[in-house]
Design a protein around this motif. Structure first.
Motif, short mmCIF file in Angstrom:
data_model
loop_
_atom_site.label_atom_id
_atom_site.label_comp_id
_atom_site.label_asym_id
_atom_site.label_seq_id
_atom_site.Cartn_x
_atom_site.Cartn_y
_atom_site.Cartn_z
N UNK A 13 5.08 36.60 18.27
CA UNK A 13 4.23 35.73 18.68
C UNK A 13 4.21 35.63 20.23
N UNK A 14 3.58 35.44 20.89
CA UNK A 14 3.34 35.34 22.27
C UNK A 14 2.57 34.05 22.97
N UNK A 15 3.22 33.27 23.58
CA UNK A 15 2.29 32.23 24.21
C UNK A 15 2.22 32.54 25.50
N UNK A 16 1.04 32.54 26.06
CA UNK A 16 0.54 32.87 27.67
C UNK A 16 0.04 31.40 28.28
N UNK A 17 0.55 31.39 29.39
CA UNK A 17 0.19 30.28 30.56
C UNK A 17 -1.16 30.75 30.87
N UNK A 18 -1.82 29.67 31.59
CA UNK A 18 -2.99 29.81 32.18
C UNK A 18 -2.75 30.89 33.27
N UNK A 19 -3.53 32.20 33.27
CA UNK A 19 -3.34 32.90 34.14
C UNK A 19 -2.50 34.21 34.00
N UNK A 20 -1.96 34.44 32.89
CA UNK A 20 -1.07 35.17 32.11
C UNK A 20 -1.81 36.61 32.06
N UNK A 21 -1.12 37.67 32.63
CA UNK A 21 -1.90 38.79 32.55
C UNK A 21 -1.85 39.73 31.33
N UNK A 22 -0.81 39.31 30.36
CA UNK A 22 -0.96 40.19 29.18
C UNK A 22 -0.59 41.68 29.41
N UNK A 23 -1.37 42.40 28.54
CA UNK A 23 -0.98 43.84 28.73
C UNK A 23 -2.30 44.67 29.24
N UNK A 24 -2.06 45.64 30.18
CA UNK A 24 -3.09 46.52 30.77
C UNK A 24 -3.65 47.12 29.92
N UNK A 25 -4.79 47.94 30.11
CA UNK A 25 -5.58 48.89 29.20
C UNK A 25 -4.60 49.99 28.53
N UNK A 26 -4.36 50.04 27.53
CA UNK A 26 -3.43 50.94 26.69
C UNK A 26 -4.15 51.36 25.39
N UNK A 27 -3.62 52.36 24.72
CA UNK A 27 -3.90 52.64 23.08
C UNK A 27 -2.63 53.07 22.48
N UNK A 28 -2.79 52.99 21.46
CA UNK A 28 -1.52 53.54 20.47
C UNK A 28 -1.96 54.95 19.71
N UNK A 29 -1.31 55.88 19.45
CA UNK A 29 -1.55 57.00 18.82
C UNK A 29 -1.49 56.72 17.21
N UNK A 30 -0.46 55.92 17.07
CA UNK A 30 0.10 55.98 15.52
C UNK A 30 -0.17 54.45 14.83
N UNK A 31 -0.30 53.52 15.88
CA UNK A 31 -0.23 52.12 15.15
C UNK A 31 -1.48 51.54 15.21
N UNK A 32 -1.94 50.62 14.38
CA UNK A 32 -2.85 49.72 14.30
C UNK A 32 -2.34 48.33 14.88
N UNK A 33 -3.07 47.80 15.95
CA UNK A 33 -2.63 46.60 16.44
C UNK A 33 -3.53 45.41 15.94
N UNK A 34 -3.03 44.22 15.36
CA UNK A 34 -3.61 43.16 14.70
C UNK A 34 -3.18 41.92 15.61
N UNK A 35 -4.27 41.07 16.12
CA UNK A 35 -4.34 40.28 17.04
C UNK A 35 -4.94 38.94 15.89
N UNK A 36 -4.06 37.82 16.25
CA UNK A 36 -4.65 36.53 15.32
C UNK A 36 -4.49 35.39 16.44
N UNK A 37 -5.30 34.69 16.95
CA UNK A 37 -5.12 33.69 17.92
C UNK A 37 -4.93 32.18 17.00
N UNK A 38 -3.72 31.74 17.44
CA UNK A 38 -3.19 30.55 16.80
C UNK A 38 -4.03 29.35 17.59
#
Length: 167
Positions: A45-70
């Motif tokens: 779980x990640x909590x981001x402050x206002x203006x948080x940069x998160x992750x730059x553009x990328x991809x995964x070759x093996x994994x599916x990434x799931x996002x759920x905004x709480x």
């Protein structure tokens, strides 16, 4: 049951026992990291402050990434499309799909991330926190791309979205 050595199908991580990794703009709570038979998963779980940069553009070759905004709002890139995810929104990004994320402009975000299959990603998340805090050379991230299945790419659409958010 625990999140690092599952001996059954069940995985339990108590909130009081979850490891946290903080950097200047976000806090990651490491929930489960299994490579159990059948694929396992990594969840945090990640909590981001206002203006948080998160992750730059990328991809995964093996994994599916799931996002759920709480709560809050998360700006995401999927392919070359930039959109905003709001509280309650769910997104699944399949392997080989470029994506990126950051707190939406003017917003905070609280997001549950899950990768499947699992592959011991907690060390990567710890590395990210260390780099963001200025404790580790950013080159270590690039050196770990194959090990953690994170492959960074350039995205003009994401750069443009970040420039608009910064203005």
């Amino acid at each position: 049951m625990n999140s690092t050595n599952a001996t059954s199908d069940a995985v339990l991580t108590r909130a009081a026992e979850a490891e946290t990794c903080a950097d200047p703009s976000s806090v990651m709570t490491l929930l489960a990291d299994t490579d159990a038979p059948g694929g396992g998963f990594t969840s945090y779980r990640s909590t981001f402050a206002k203006g948080a940069v998160g992750a730059p553009a990328h991809f995964h070759t093996k994994a599916t990434e799931l996002f759920f905004v709480i709560s809050g709002s998360l700006q995401v890139l999927v392919g070359e499309e930039v959109t905003i995810l709001n509280a309650g929104d769910f997104l699944s990004v399949p392997p080989h799909t470029p994506h990126a994320f950051a707190a939406a402009p003017g917003c905070e975000a609280d997001v549950l991330f899950t990768f499947t299959p699992g592959m011991g990603r907690f060390d990567y998340l710890r590395l990210l926190g260390s780099v963001m805090r200025g404790e580790t050379d950013p080159k270590k991230i690039a050196e770990s791309s194959e090990r953690y299945d994170n492959h960074y790419v350039d995205s003009p659409a994401w750069r443009a979205a970040l420039a608009v958010a910064a203005s």
